[in-house]
Design an enzyme around this catalytic site. Structure first.
Site, PDB file in Angstrom:
ATOM      1  N   ARG A 162       0.850  -1.190   0.000  1.00 17.66           N
ATOM      2  CA  ARG A 162       0.000   0.000   0.000  1.00 17.66           C
ATOM      3  C   ARG A 162       0.888   1.243   0.000  1.00 17.66           C
ATOM      4  NH1 ARG A 162      -1.917  -3.550   4.018  1.00 17.66           N
ATOM      5  NH2 ARG A 162      -4.003  -4.411   3.617  1.00 17.66           N
ATOM      6  N   HIS A 257      -2.788   2.627  -5.797  1.00 17.48           N
ATOM      7  CA  HIS A 257      -3.505   1.390  -5.484  1.00 17.48           C
ATOM      8  C   HIS A 257      -3.730   0.545  -6.735  1.00 17.48           C
ATOM      9  CE1 HIS A 257      -4.886  -0.222  -1.714  1.00 17.48           C
ATOM     10  NE2 HIS A 257      -5.976  -0.703  -2.267  1.00 17.48           N
TER      11      HIS A 257
END
Length: 311
Positions: A162, A257
């Site tokens: 992430r 993402h």
């Protein structure tokens, strides 16, 4: 949310908010962003309850919570937001029961509209190849920022981390010999993630010839630095990736993402075990990882429709 409304909350509500915040930070180790979101949701609920004449936690009823969610829906909040707010309410009332602030958990039967099941945006392998061609061309010279951007995107795609995990990395989190990365994920959970040879080469170049040119006294051990030598932040990473995606011109994928989505999908397309991908991504539930199997099926169906003469 109007600050004056929060200031008018009864003392019992305000005290509960403060204790709930400490619980989220100290016991649950939630990020600052998550804590702000949870507290904002609970504040909204308590302000609604006060408007209905409820002045104590024991006075909360299931109907109060349902009307609060209905009010949120009427102003156009998405299903995902409503689902999150319902989950926050359940978390708050469950915590209140454990703290013996209330006797009954009134949110046990609280439901919200189900989230729309949307497939995450992913890039095809050919598109990833084009992105790296752009990055490598930019990094031919001695510009440390271009060298950093290549290493940064290589690592995002190679490891599937992430963006929040990426910006928190220190140099000591890398194990170049094993080509693995120590990551502190959600809930302060630690995991080890592998990365490949291209990412290793880009990182080695960044650490040896790029980072030293940006390093300042404030850099400390941060793996990736901004132009002024401080630890890079999420906004800067999103800006780098956003500009890069715009060079493609043929993708709806946005933000870092999408690189995580792409890494997971390409791993499964290549035959990786679902549980191994779960471990790499740091998902607590296998069900979260399974969405990428749906992505792969959609890609397979699309290819079939285009290629099969009897499709």
């Amino acid at each position: 949310m109007d600050r004056s409304e929060i200031d008018q909350l009864p003392e019992e509500f305000s005290a509960a908010l403060g204790d709930f915040e400490r619980y989220l930070v100290s016991e649950k180790a939630r990020s600052a962003h998550t804590v702000r979101a949870y507290l904002g949701d609970v504040e909204s609920l308590l302000i609604h309850a006060l408007a209905e004449g409820v002045t104590t936690l024991a006075g909360l009823e299931l109907g109060t919570l349902r009307r609060w969610l209905g009010e949120q829906s009427s102003v156009g909040l998405t299903r995902a937001t409503l689902a999150r707010r319902a989950a926050t309410a359940r978390s708050f009332t469950s915590w209140a029961v454990r703290q013996e602030l209330v006797a009954l958990d009134v949110a046990l039967r609280l439901k919200a509209p189900k989230r729309n099941k949307t497939l995450p945006g992913v890039l095809q392998r050919q598109q990833m190849g084009r992105l790296f061609e752009v990055l490598q061309a930019n990094a031919v010279g001695a510009d440390p920022v271009a060298v950093r951007d290549l290493a940064l995107v290589e690592l995002l795609y190679a490891s599937g981390v992430r963006v929040g995990e990426l910006v928190g990395l220190d140099r000591g989190d890398l194990d170049p010999q094993r080509r693995t990365l120590r990551v502190i994920g959600k809930g302060n959970k630690e995991r080890t993630v592998p990365y490949g040879q291209p990412a290793a080469q880009a990182l080695d170049r960044w650490l040896s010839s790029g980072r030293p040119k940006l390093e300042t006294a404030s850099s400390a051990e941060a793996l990736f630095l901004g132009k002024r030598g401080n630890r890079i932040d999420q906004r800067q990473v999103r800006s780098v990736v956003g500009r890069l995606f715009r060079t493609l011109g043929d993708t709806s994928a946005t933000g870092p993402h999408a690189l995580r989505h792409s890494a997971a999908t390409h791993l499964l397309d290549g035959g990786a075990d679902l549980r191994a991908v779960q471990e790499i991504l740091g998902h607590s539930s296998l069900a979260t990882t399974q969405i990428y199997t749906h992505v792969s099926v959609e890609r397979l169906r699309s290819s079939y429709q285009q290629a099969h003469p009897r499709a």
